[in-house]
Design a protein around this motif. Structure first.
Motif, PDB file in Angstrom:
ATOM      1  N   UNK A 142       0.815  -1.217   0.000  1.00 30.66           N
ATOM      2  CA  UNK A 142       0.000   0.000   0.000  1.00 30.66           C
ATOM      3  C   UNK A 142       0.850   1.268   0.000  1.00 30.66           C
ATOM      4  N   UNK A 143       2.095   1.169   0.503  1.00 37.62           N
ATOM      5  CA  UNK A 143       2.979   2.333   0.528  1.00 37.62           C
ATOM      6  C   UNK A 143       3.217   2.907  -0.866  1.00 37.62           C
ATOM      7  N   UNK A 144       3.242   2.040  -1.865  1.00 32.55           N
ATOM      8  CA  UNK A 144       3.612   2.480  -3.208  1.00 32.55           C
ATOM      9  C   UNK A 144       2.442   3.046  -3.993  1.00 32.55           C
ATOM     10  N   UNK A 145       1.208   2.731  -3.599  1.00 35.31           N
ATOM     11  CA  UNK A 145       0.048   3.086  -4.426  1.00 35.31           C
ATOM     12  C   UNK A 145      -0.117   4.590  -4.630  1.00 35.31           C
ATOM     13  N   UNK A 146      -0.071   5.431  -3.572  1.00 37.83           N
ATOM     14  CA  UNK A 146      -0.289   6.875  -3.813  1.00 37.83           C
ATOM     15  C   UNK A 146       0.702   7.477  -4.810  1.00 37.83           C
ATOM     16  N   UNK A 147       1.985   7.123  -4.697  1.00 41.72           N
ATOM     17  CA  UNK A 147       2.983   7.685  -5.615  1.00 41.72           C
ATOM     18  C   UNK A 147       2.791   7.143  -7.022  1.00 41.72           C
ATOM     19  N   UNK A 148       2.454   5.873  -7.147  1.00 35.37           N
ATOM     20  CA  UNK A 148       2.208   5.300  -8.467  1.00 35.37           C
ATOM     21  C   UNK A 148       0.967   5.920  -9.104  1.00 35.37           C
ATOM     22  N   UNK A 149      -0.085   6.099  -8.302  1.00 36.30           N
ATOM     23  CA  UNK A 149      -1.322   6.675  -8.819  1.00 36.30           C
ATOM     24  C   UNK A 149      -1.154   8.136  -9.214  1.00 36.30           C
ATOM     25  N   UNK A 156      -4.755   3.119  -9.023  1.00 40.88           N
ATOM     26  CA  UNK A 156      -5.746   3.062  -7.944  1.00 40.88           C
ATOM     27  C   UNK A 156      -6.547   1.764  -7.993  1.00 40.88           C
ATOM     28  N   UNK A 157      -6.562   1.095  -9.161  1.00 33.82           N
ATOM     29  CA  UNK A 157      -7.271  -0.180  -9.262  1.00 33.82           C
ATOM     30  C   UNK A 157      -6.640  -1.249  -8.376  1.00 33.82           C
ATOM     31  N   UNK A 162      -5.298  -4.749  -2.582  1.00 32.06           N
ATOM     32  CA  UNK A 162      -4.437  -4.674  -1.401  1.00 32.06           C
ATOM     33  C   UNK A 162      -5.255  -4.506  -0.126  1.00 32.06           C
ATOM     34  N   UNK A 163      -6.359  -3.770  -0.202  1.00 33.19           N
ATOM     35  CA  UNK A 163      -7.215  -3.620   0.974  1.00 33.19           C
ATOM     36  C   UNK A 163      -7.898  -4.934   1.336  1.00 33.19           C
ATOM     37  N   UNK A 164      -8.174  -5.774   0.334  1.00 34.78           N
ATOM     38  CA  UNK A 164      -8.751  -7.085   0.630  1.00 34.78           C
ATOM     39  C   UNK A 164      -7.761  -7.944   1.402  1.00 34.78           C
ATOM     40  N   UNK A 165      -6.442  -7.755   1.114  1.00 35.77           N
ATOM     41  CA  UNK A 165      -5.415  -8.455   1.895  1.00 35.77           C
ATOM     42  C   UNK A 165      -5.481  -8.017   3.350  1.00 35.77           C
ATOM     43  N   UNK A 166      -5.670  -6.717   3.571  1.00 34.89           N
ATOM     44  CA  UNK A 166      -5.789  -6.211   4.934  1.00 34.89           C
ATOM     45  C   UNK A 166      -7.017  -6.790   5.622  1.00 34.89           C
ATOM     46  N   UNK A 167      -8.116  -6.935   4.870  1.00 33.87           N
ATOM     47  CA  UNK A 167      -9.336  -7.487   5.457  1.00 33.87           C
ATOM     48  C   UNK A 167      -9.118  -8.922   5.921  1.00 33.87           C
ATOM     49  N   UNK A 168      -8.436  -9.723   5.097  1.00 32.60           N
ATOM     50  CA  UNK A 168      -8.152 -11.114   5.484  1.00 32.60           C
ATOM     51  C   UNK A 168      -7.238 -11.165   6.709  1.00 32.60           C
TER      52      UNK A 168
END
Length: 330
Positions: A142-149, A156-157, A162-168
């Motif tokens: 998740x650290x890389x997503x804001x800079x990549x986006x 952002x897709x 990645x958030x589903x990984x956090x949910x699990x």
């Protein structure tokens, strides 16, 4: 499905996988050849001090990885001494260079059986480690997503994945269902994977996140040495490398070779291009391999030397005990 059709299907899958791996390797070799003129200068610009610090982080990353696995093993009720745990973990780690992520778990079960530990529990723990490590890697990614986006909004897709990984990771029931699905796919339903206590799982996740961050720092250090901005290099280096390593582990190629480099090139390509990017990709593979192999050989060498010393001491003590008996008999 007949035996012949099953055999043909396996051959076809093996051929497709081999072709895919070959294409990836050819693509990477072409990239190196394309920028060969500036590659030497890029390697020189990194400097030995940066390479040494980057290698140090890959070495340090092995400690939290080992502690995370040992914590999970203890949570399943398997009690191992520090030396036995280190021997099993680092010996099985050598199998990560085989195709597929399951081999460390298989090796851990086989080594555990030799010292009287439950092979079924170690196998289950190994499979749980693969899943939890990959999911914790999603968190770090998740650290890389804001800079990549910021460079390309389509990144952002990746956020829902990645958030589903956090949910699990944070929902034991979802994680339990994931393990149950894995057992059915592996046809291992008779060996139930019992989830450890929440405290143990959270401790293992925290250590895995620490290991990912330490390992990813080597990419950040190399990127900074090549002129990338510090903050962007850290977020993309740590997050991007972790995403690439998880993708490589799921690709079933030996040590993720090829796939990891492609994903890392996509993420770090936001900061570096041309010879600098190829230099980072090459050094990343070399330094992470050296760090892992160096720690593995060092730990196994120390353990083997310690065991040899104990055997010699035991044989000497036994000889001294037998000497008085022999003298009295004479």
């Amino acid at each position: 499905m007949t035996v012949d059709s099953s055999r043909n299907r396996r051959r076809t899958l093996k051929l497709l996988k081999g072709t895919a791996c070959s294409l990836v390797v050819i693509f990477l070799c072409w990239q190196v050849w394309r920028v060969r003129d500036g590659l030497g200068d890029s390697v020189s610009s990194v400097g030995w001090s940066a390479i040494g610090v980057a290698t140090g982080f890959t070495v340090i990353a092995q400690l939290p990885s080992f502690l995370a696995w040992r914590l999970l093993v203890a949570g399943t009720g398997v009690r191992l001494t520090l030396s036995d745990a280190a021997w099993i973990f680092f010996m099985s780690g050598a199998t990560r260079y085989l195709p597929g992520a399951i081999w460390p778990a298989v090796t851990q079960a086989a080594l555990g059986r030799k010292i009287g530990a439950s092979a079924a529990k170690l196998m289950a723990t190994g499979l749980a480690t693969v899943v939890l490590t990959a999911l914790s890697g999603g968190l770090v990614g998740l650290l890389a997503v804001p800079r990549l986006a910021a460079d390309d909004p389509t990144w952002w897709l990746m956020l829902p994945v990645l958030l589903s990984a956090a949910a699990f990771m944070l929902a034991p029931r979802l994680l339990g269902r994931l393990f149950a699905l894995g057992q059915r796919l592996l046809r291992q339903g008779e060996q139930e994977i019992a989830l450890p206590a929440r405290r143990t799982s959270m401790g293992m996740i925290a250590l895995s996140v620490l290991a990912w961050c330490c390992n990813g720092m080597h990419a950040a250090i190399i990127a900074i040495a090549l002129g990338a901005p510090v903050m962007s290099a850290v977020t993309l280096g740590v997050g991007g490398f972790t995403l690439s390593a998880v993708a490589g582990a799921l690709s079933l190629t030996p040590a993720g070779i090829g796939v990891r480099e492609v994903v890392l090139g996509l993420t770090l390509g936001v900061l570096l291009t041309g010879p600098n990017l190829v230099t980072l990709l090459l050094l990343s593979r070399v330094l992470t391999t050296l760090g892992h192999v160096g720690v593995t050989l060092g730990v196994l060498g120390l353990l083997a030397g310690n065991r040899l010393t104990k055997r010699r001491q035991s044989s000497e003590e036994q000889r001294m005990e037998e000497s008085p008996d022999a003298l009295s008999a004479s």
